[in-house]
Design an enzyme around this catalytic site. Structure first.
Site, PDB file in Angstrom:
ATOM      1  NE  ARG A  84       5.116 -17.150  28.456  1.00 56.20           N
ATOM      2  CZ  ARG A  84       3.869 -16.704  28.437  1.00 56.20           C
ATOM      3  NH1 ARG A  84       3.317 -16.270  29.551  1.00 56.20           N
ATOM      4  NH2 ARG A  84       3.162 -16.694  27.322  1.00 56.20           N
ATOM      5  CE  LYS A 185       1.496 -20.270  26.165  1.00 57.62           C
ATOM      6  NZ  LYS A 185       0.318 -20.836  26.809  1.00 57.62           N
ATOM      7  CD  GLU A 221      -1.676 -21.272  35.401  1.00 59.93           C
ATOM      8  OE1 GLU A 221      -1.815 -20.277  34.678  1.00 59.93           O
ATOM      9  OE2 GLU A 221      -0.702 -22.027  35.328  1.00 59.93           O
TER      10      GLU A 221
HETATM   11  N1  PLP Z   1      -1.739 -19.656  32.254  1.00 59.42           N
HETATM   12  C1  PLP Z   1      -1.805 -20.623  31.325  1.00 59.42           C
HETATM   13  C2  PLP Z   1      -1.874 -22.019  31.784  1.00 59.42           C
HETATM   14  C3  PLP Z   1      -1.822 -20.293  29.965  1.00 59.42           C
HETATM   15  O1  PLP Z   1      -1.907 -21.246  29.041  1.00 59.42           O
HETATM   16  C4  PLP Z   1      -1.778 -18.941  29.590  1.00 59.42           C
HETATM   17  C5  PLP Z   1      -1.762 -18.567  28.176  1.00 59.42           C
HETATM   18  O2  PLP Z   1      -0.765 -18.263  27.605  1.00 59.42           O
HETATM   19  C6  PLP Z   1      -1.706 -17.976  30.591  1.00 59.42           C
HETATM   20  C7  PLP Z   1      -1.696 -18.367  31.910  1.00 59.42           C
HETATM   21  C8  PLP Z   1      -1.639 -16.529  30.244  1.00 59.42           C
HETATM   22  O3  PLP Z   1      -0.368 -16.140  29.785  1.00 59.42           O
HETATM   23  P1  PLP Z   1      -0.214 -14.946  28.790  1.00 59.42           P
HETATM   24  O4  PLP Z   1      -0.901 -13.794  29.398  1.00 59.42           O
HETATM   25  O5  PLP Z   1       1.248 -14.730  28.700  1.00 59.42           O
HETATM   26  O6  PLP Z   1      -0.814 -15.357  27.509  1.00 59.42           O
HETATM   27  C1  COI Z   2      -2.613 -18.433  25.130  1.00 64.39           C
HETATM   28  O1  COI Z   2      -3.360 -17.690  25.747  1.00 64.39           O
HETATM   29  O2  COI Z   2      -1.841 -18.007  24.252  1.00 64.39           O
HETATM   30  C2  COI Z   2      -2.564 -19.867  25.391  1.00 64.39           C
HETATM   31  O3  COI Z   2      -1.621 -20.473  24.997  1.00 64.39           O
HETATM   32  C3  COI Z   2      -3.667 -20.516  26.095  1.00 64.39           C
HETATM   33  C4  COI Z   2      -4.126 -21.738  25.385  1.00 64.39           C
HETATM   34  C5  COI Z   2      -4.868 -22.555  26.344  1.00 64.39           C
HETATM   35  C6  COI Z   2      -4.942 -21.415  24.179  1.00 64.39           C
END
Ligand code: PLP
Ligand code: COI
Length: 340
Positions: A84, A185, A221
């Site tokens: 990612r 991200k 989200e």
């Molecule tokens: N959506 C947002 C905006 C996030 O910051 C995160 C955190 O990483 C997620 C979703 C969840 O992603 P992941 O499960 O890969 O941590």
């Molecule tokens: C994560 O879950 O790793 C994120 O980056 C979310 C953040 C808002 C702490």
């Protein structure tokens, strides 16, 4: 000041920055990534013209290291974060950091700071924060030609309220545009969520729930996690949208939900439908799985399942995910990488 390990209260870490002994750094220069290494200095020195300070070339990741019962350490799908990160780099016109080197560097940072990986059963983990910024000078709007990649680590506790239901408010703002950077991200998405989240916190909400930016009709989200719901028929549903982060936790839960017979699906979910879910939750690395207690919209509070209790489907999904992450239960092949 460096964080001393003996000063840490493992059960009350919160989710705050701490300066640990080691981080990894690699630089991009003359069209290629240089060799990286562990360093001790937590600061960065930047020119005032550095790209990141003006036009926001920044991407990051978040993943965790889990202390197993046998004392070894697990990483959960770090290759997915590496991938990612490369996709985010592409969207921000940055040079991708090689995915194998990303995973290797994560391991180096964990091992170098291994006494900071919280004990098994403390409920805490070591959070890894890889990031990349454009560092060369620019004045016109353009991509940098020099970059710094870093990974630092911080021991953390729960980000939202753990497995206790939290209250959310539907935001009137958007955090990402329809064909914007929502799937990457990148700090800009979070910058645009700051004002809404300050207002939400002031009013007692854990965070905002964002709607799709084109029609404001479908659930997108949360500010820092994806959304899922369990329909009245018992189906696991989670939004399909061009403006949300493709969560690794979400993709993992889609697989676990399938195994648990929840017939999971990614599709558009109207706000009305979300209000009528049997259960709902936030899912992400920091959030893990955190139940939604209520969603407030236009002044009306919609309670989902319960404001104080966690529903059975959410509890079962949480237990299975966390057991896999800590190595208590075997997950699908390749999900967990164990390091000594
Ligand atoms: N959506 C947002 C905006 C996030 O910051 C995160 C955190 O990483 C997620 C979703 C969840 O992603 P992941 O499960 O890969 O941590
Ligand atoms: C994560 O879950 O790793 C994120 O980056 C979310 C953040 C808002 C702490």
């Amino acid at each position: 000041m460096k964080q001393k390990v003996e000063d840490l209260d493992w059960k009350n870490l919160g989710f705050v920055y701490r300066d640990l002994p080691y981080r990894y750094e690699a630089k991009y220069k003359d069209g290629e990534w240089q060799e990286g290494k562990l360093i001790e200095d937590s600061t960065l020195v930047l020119s005032e013209g550095a790209e990141i300070l003006h036009y926001g070339q920044e991407i990051f990741e978040g993943l965790k290291a889990y202390r197993r019962e046998d004392g070894k350490i697990n990483l959960f799908r770090p290759d997915e974060n590496a991938h990612r990160f490369a996709l985010s780099a592409e969207r921000l016109a940055m040079p991708p950091f090689p995915e194998d080197r990303f995973v290797e560097a994560v391991k180096q940072v964990v091992l170098a700071n291994k006494e900071y990986v919280p004990p098994y059963d403390s409920g805490a983990t070591l959070y890894l924060r890889p990031f990349m910024i454009g560092t060369s000078n620019v004045l016109g709007v353009q991509a940098a030609n020099e970059y710094t990649f870093r990974i630092f680590a911080v021991p953390v506790g729960a980000y939202i309220k753990g497995l206790n239901p939290a209250d959310y408010i539907v935001s009137e703002y958007d955090r990402a545009a329809y064909a914007g950077t929502g799937q990457a991200k990148t700090s800009g998405n979070y910058a645009s969520s700051l004002l809404p989240s300050v207002e939400a916190h002031k009013n007692g909400f854990a965070d905002c729930l964002y709607l799709d930016p084109r029609e404001h009709k479908y659930v997108d989200e949360f500010g820092g996690a994806n959304f899922y719901g369990i329909t009245q028929e018992g189906q696991f549903v989670t939004p399909k949208s061009k403006s949300i982060l493709i969560s690794i936790t979400k993709r993992s839960l889609l697989e676990l939900a399938k195994k648990q017979g929840l017939n999971p699906v990614e599709r558009q979910i109207t706000l009305e439908e979300a209000f009528n879910m049997k259960e709902a939750g936030a899912m992400g690395t920091a959030a893990v799985i955190s139940p939604v207690g209520s969603i407030t919209y236009e002044g009306k509070k919609h309670v989902i399942y319960s404001e104080t209790e966690t529903g059975p489907v959410t509890t079962k999904l949480y237990n299975e995910l966390v057991d896999i992450q800590y190595g208590k239960q075997e997950g699908p092949e390749g999900w967990v990488q164990t390091i000594d």
